[in-house]
Design a protein around this motif. Structure first.
Motif, PDB file in Angstrom:
ATOM      1  N   LEU A   5       0.773  -1.122   0.333  1.00  0.00           N
ATOM      2  CA  LEU A   5       0.435   0.333   0.077  1.00  0.00           C
ATOM      3  C   LEU A   5       0.613   0.840  -0.320  1.00  0.00           C
ATOM      4  O   LEU A   5       0.856   2.370  -0.584  1.00  0.00           O
ATOM      5  N   LEU A   6       1.973   1.486   1.117  1.00  0.00           N
ATOM      6  CA  LEU A   6       2.592   2.694   0.699  1.00  0.00           C
ATOM      7  C   LEU A   6       3.678   2.891  -0.557  1.00  0.00           C
ATOM      8  O   LEU A   6       3.939   3.910  -0.723  1.00  0.00           O
ATOM      9  N   THR A   7       3.870   1.511  -0.741  1.00  0.00           N
ATOM     10  CA  THR A   7       4.482   1.397  -2.625  1.00  0.00           C
ATOM     11  C   THR A   7       3.763   1.827  -2.911  1.00  0.00           C
ATOM     12  O   THR A   7       4.556   2.911  -4.333  1.00  0.00           O
ATOM     13  N   ILE A   8       1.975   1.918  -3.485  1.00  0.00           N
ATOM     14  CA  ILE A   8       1.588   2.572  -4.406  1.00  0.00           C
ATOM     15  C   ILE A   8       1.037   3.849  -3.662  1.00  0.00           C
ATOM     16  O   ILE A   8       0.915   4.403  -5.216  1.00  0.00           O
ATOM     17  N   LEU A   9       0.738   4.316  -2.721  1.00  0.00           N
ATOM     18  CA  LEU A   9       0.963   5.728  -2.295  1.00  0.00           C
ATOM     19  C   LEU A   9       2.248   6.583  -2.960  1.00  0.00           C
ATOM     20  O   LEU A   9       1.626   7.480  -3.235  1.00  0.00           O
ATOM     21  N   LYS A  10       3.231   6.014  -2.553  1.00  0.00           N
ATOM     22  CA  LYS A  10       3.878   6.575  -3.779  1.00  0.00           C
ATOM     23  C   LYS A  10       4.755   6.445  -5.079  1.00  0.00           C
ATOM     24  O   LYS A  10       3.959   8.113  -5.333  1.00  0.00           O
ATOM     25  N   LEU A  11       4.233   5.726  -5.762  1.00  0.00           N
ATOM     26  CA  LEU A  11       4.319   5.998  -7.049  1.00  0.00           C
ATOM     27  C   LEU A  11       2.948   6.910  -7.291  1.00  0.00           C
ATOM     28  O   LEU A  11       2.892   8.069  -8.090  1.00  0.00           O
ATOM     29  N   CYS A  12       1.973   6.820  -6.696  1.00  0.00           N
ATOM     30  CA  CYS A  12       0.482   8.006  -7.565  1.00  0.00           C
ATOM     31  C   CYS A  12       1.099   9.286  -6.926  1.00  0.00           C
ATOM     32  O   CYS A  12       0.482  10.034  -7.778  1.00  0.00           O
ATOM     33  N   LEU A  13       1.691   9.194  -5.494  1.00  0.00           N
ATOM     34  CA  LEU A  13       2.506  10.916  -5.682  1.00  0.00           C
ATOM     35  C   LEU A  13       3.098  11.162  -6.973  1.00  0.00           C
ATOM     36  O   LEU A  13       3.735  12.726  -7.096  1.00  0.00           O
ATOM     37  N   LEU A  14       3.953   9.850  -7.267  1.00  0.00           N
ATOM     38  CA  LEU A  14       4.813  10.505  -7.973  1.00  0.00           C
ATOM     39  C   LEU A  14       4.578  11.107  -9.486  1.00  0.00           C
ATOM     40  O   LEU A  14       4.605  12.195 -10.062  1.00  0.00           O
ATOM     41  N   VAL A  15       3.463  10.077  -9.169  1.00  0.00           N
ATOM     42  CA  VAL A  15       2.499  10.468 -11.248  1.00  0.00           C
ATOM     43  C   VAL A  15       1.948  12.258 -10.828  1.00  0.00           C
ATOM     44  O   VAL A  15       1.746  12.599 -11.755  1.00  0.00           O
ATOM     45  N   LEU A  16       1.246  11.938  -9.448  1.00  0.00           N
ATOM     46  CA  LEU A  16       1.370  13.695  -9.838  1.00  0.00           C
ATOM     47  C   LEU A  16       1.902  15.058  -9.592  1.00  0.00           C
ATOM     48  O   LEU A  16       1.252  15.978 -10.176  1.00  0.00           O
TER      49      LEU A  16
END
Length: 167
Positions: A5-16
């Protein structure tokens, strides 16, 4: 929280973050490259003249009557908002540019206005307003201007936070 979940949230933040960065780059690019120069259906360019002797322009016609007279009599933009510039008037000629650039006939001291934001021009006895690829858009009577649009007396032109009325 799980590591997935933390990895997915990091990737979403990076995309934004990348999307925000691309939006900023696009806004800067639009400001740098200037207005688009394309042919418009609403206001066609005059046909090229054939080589030969120059022809004198026709004599001015009699003053128009009715609604057309009101439209043609409108020959000035008057600032309505902001309050500190209210009443400032800009006479219209054949063409008038609006923006923050020093070369504009109407210099708008507004961070929401582009360097070359819009132009107002006369063609065939009518006045048109055209957005010049501005970041925040040009508005005529609270409608976004997407193509050259006919203006009439009493119409309100908004560039950034500055509102001008055609008088």
């Amino acid at each position: 929280m799980s590591e997935q979940l933390l990895t997915i949230l990091k990737l979403c933040l990076l995309v934004l973050l990348y999307l925000f960065f691309l939006r900023v780059l696009r806004a800067v690019w639009v400001e740098i490259k200037g207005p688009k120069t394309t042919a418009h259906k609403a206001a066609p360019a005059p046909a090229a003249a054939a080589p030969g002797p120059a022809i004198a322009p026709p004599a001015p016609a009699a003053p128009p009557k009715g609604r057309r007279a009101r439209r043609e009599a409108a020959r000035a933009l008057t600032v309505v908002e902001p309050a500190e510039q209210r009443g400032r008037t800009y006479p219209l000629g054949q063409e008038l540019t609006v923006g923050r650039a020093p070369g504009c006939q109407v210099i708008v001291d507004d961070t929401y206005a582009s360097q070359l934001h819009a132009r107002v021009y006369a063609r065939d006895g009518r006045l048109f307003v055209e957005d010049l690829g501005s970041t925040n858009g040009t508005w005529l009577n609270r409608q976004k201007v997407t193509a050259p649009t006919v203006m009439g007396r009493g119409d309100r032109l908004q560039v950034g936070n500055t509102v001008m009325e055609l008088a």
